[in-house]
Design a protein around this motif. Structure first.
Motif, short mmCIF file in Angstrom:
data_model
loop_
_atom_site.label_atom_id
_atom_site.label_comp_id
_atom_site.label_asym_id
_atom_site.label_seq_id
_atom_site.Cartn_x
_atom_site.Cartn_y
_atom_site.Cartn_z
N GLU A 1 29.15 45.36 35.91
CA GLU A 1 30.17 44.69 36.73
C GLU A 1 31.30 44.15 35.85
O GLU A 1 32.49 44.27 36.18
CB GLU A 1 29.55 43.55 37.52
N LYS B 1 35.37 45.14 36.04
CA LYS B 1 36.43 44.15 36.17
C LYS B 1 37.43 44.24 35.02
O LYS B 1 38.66 44.21 35.22
CB LYS B 1 35.84 42.74 36.25
N ILE C 1 24.63 42.73 43.63
CA ILE C 1 25.80 42.33 42.84
C ILE C 1 27.05 43.10 43.24
O ILE C 1 28.12 42.51 43.50
CB ILE C 1 25.52 42.51 41.33
N ARG D 1 26.82 43.51 47.90
CA ARG D 1 26.73 42.26 48.66
C ARG D 1 27.51 41.11 48.02
O ARG D 1 27.74 40.09 48.67
CB ARG D 1 25.26 41.85 48.81
N LYS D 2 27.88 41.25 46.73
CA LYS D 2 28.60 40.19 46.00
C LYS D 2 27.81 38.87 46.03
O LYS D 2 28.37 37.78 46.20
CB LYS D 2 29.99 39.96 46.59
N THR D 3 26.50 38.95 45.85
CA THR D 3 25.64 37.78 45.87
C THR D 3 25.91 36.91 44.65
O THR D 3 26.10 37.42 43.55
CB THR D 3 24.16 38.24 45.85
#
Length: 413
Positions: A124, A128, A389, A392-394
């Protein structure tokens, strides 16, 4: 504002600074720009750009700059220390616990889940940073070249960064009509000498008293503090290569556990160096030496940050008029993408496969997995964490908790 008010705000920032540099920078923006008028948007962004030029953790240095801007050196010391110390205390306790309990089966199972999550966290971060750094074709070329240099030829990270910076300085860049601000060089020299002494004098004493372990430990992490451009993820491959391969202080599995623990605590991710120091000290001489090693590592990792900020803060306006330097920085950031890609592969190979092999290629070699050694539980946990991650962007703390529970479940099964 008073020093007491500044202390209260930066204590809250230090305790709540989970989630890596992006989350920490966003938290400080909310506290210092949105919730109270301590810094303007332009001041904050210029300071952030300046901190990204420096080696070391940019979020911690941004906190130090904000404190310095608001209340001088005293404010900078308060802000910087409060950003680091809560997480450092937690890391010390966790590292000592890991050193004593790390060989228990349930502990290893817990870390199986955390390591699988860390693979996805690094991926991730790679995504980014790629979006932010790779704007032109030559940025992609630099990232690819950096990846090949470290993955195939194992070239040192500092050499890659130096080469990228030199290439970037020679590439076309936009000129600016803005005149650089005057910089008080005599004051800069004085501050540099004072803080250079504060950083290096204890290191010299440590080396004199213990030239066999604590001295080399301090020297290594001092050198690391000079080359940590691009954040902790970028330098982890270099640190791992030295700590595991050259110095033999930790194993590959312990190094991955170190990053997993650092992800669970507040403060800068580069606190992973403290974990490494504690574990190396424990293996060298028990709990007492572990604590000393952790403190030495903390000192040489973060003392330079105060030097960079207190000496360099007056240059922020000057940097805005230096397009060649900005071009070099963008090239370094592009190269860092390639280095983090190497780190992603390195983690994935060691987490998901029990055995690896090396394939020679010219003057270099490529590490490949032995497919029959695939660790299925780690792969399944990794896929679940990737969904949490990336899809769902938990929040990170829930992801790591879920990963640890999944790891423990594999031990029960």
């Amino acid at each position: 504002m008073s020093l007491a008010e500044l202390t209260a705000v930066f204590w809250r920032i230090g305790v709540l600074s989970f989630g890596g540099p992006a989350a920490q920078i966003a938290l400080m923006h909310k506290e210092l720009v949105e919730d109270r008028p301590w810094l303007t948007e332009q001041q904050y962004l210029r300071a952030l750009s300046f901190c990204m030029l420096l080696p070391g953790p940019e979020a911690m240095q941004l906190a130090t700059y904000a404190g310095w801007k608001l209340r001088g050196v005293a404010g900078g010391l308060i802000a910087g220390l409060l950003f680091v110390l809560p997480g450092a205390a937690v890391i010390m306790a966790l590292a000592l616990g890991y050193a004593v309990l790390g060989n228990l089966p349930w502990v290893q199972a817990l870390f199986l889940g955390i390591k699988a999550a860390v693979v996805v966290i690094v991926v991730e971060a790679l995504i980014k940073i790629s979006r932010r750094a790779l704007h032109h074709g030559y940025h992609w070329a630099l990232a690819g070249a950096a990846f090949i240099a470290i993955f195939v030829f194992s070239l040192p990270f500092p050499l890659i960064i130096l080469a990228a910076g030199l290439i970037g300085a020679c590439l076309p860049h936009e000129q600016t009509s803005e005149a650089p601000a005057r910089v008080p060089f005599a004051q800069t020299l004085k501050v540099s000498v004072v803080w250079g002494f504060i950083w290096l004098a204890p290191l010299a004493l440590i080396y004199t008293l213990d030239p066999h372990f604590l001295g080399p430990l301090g020297m290594f992490f001092s050198k690391l503090a000079l080359v940590t451009f691009g954040g902790a993820y970028a330098v982890l491959a270099y640190m791992t290569q030295a700590v595991v391969g050259d110095l033999g202080w930790l194993t590959t599995a312990q190094m991955m556990d170190a990053l997993g623990l650092a992800e669970t605590t507040p403060g800068p991710l580069i606190l992973v160096t403290e974990f490494v120091g504690v574990l190396a000290g424990y293996q060298e001489g028990g709990v007492a030496l572990a604590i000393l090693a952790g403190l030495v590592t903390l000192w040489v990792t973060f003392a330079p940050c105060f030097l960079w900020i207190f000496a360099g803060a007056p240059y922020i306006d000057w940097l805005s008029g230096q397009p060649r330097l900005a071009s070099a920085l963008s090239a370094i950031t592009a190269a860092v993408v390639g280095v983090i890609l190497n780190l992603s592969l390195w983690f994935a190979l060691h987490v998901f496969f029990a055995e690896l092999t090396s394939l020679p290629i010219g003057f270099g070699s490529v590490t490949l997995p032995i497919l029959s050694s695939l660790i299925w539980p780690a792969l399944l946990i990794g896929l679940v964490m990737a969904y949490l991650i990336l899809v769902r962007k938990t929040p990170l703390h829930w992801v790591l908790l879920a990963a640890a529970i999944c790891g423990l479940a594999t031990q029960l099964v």
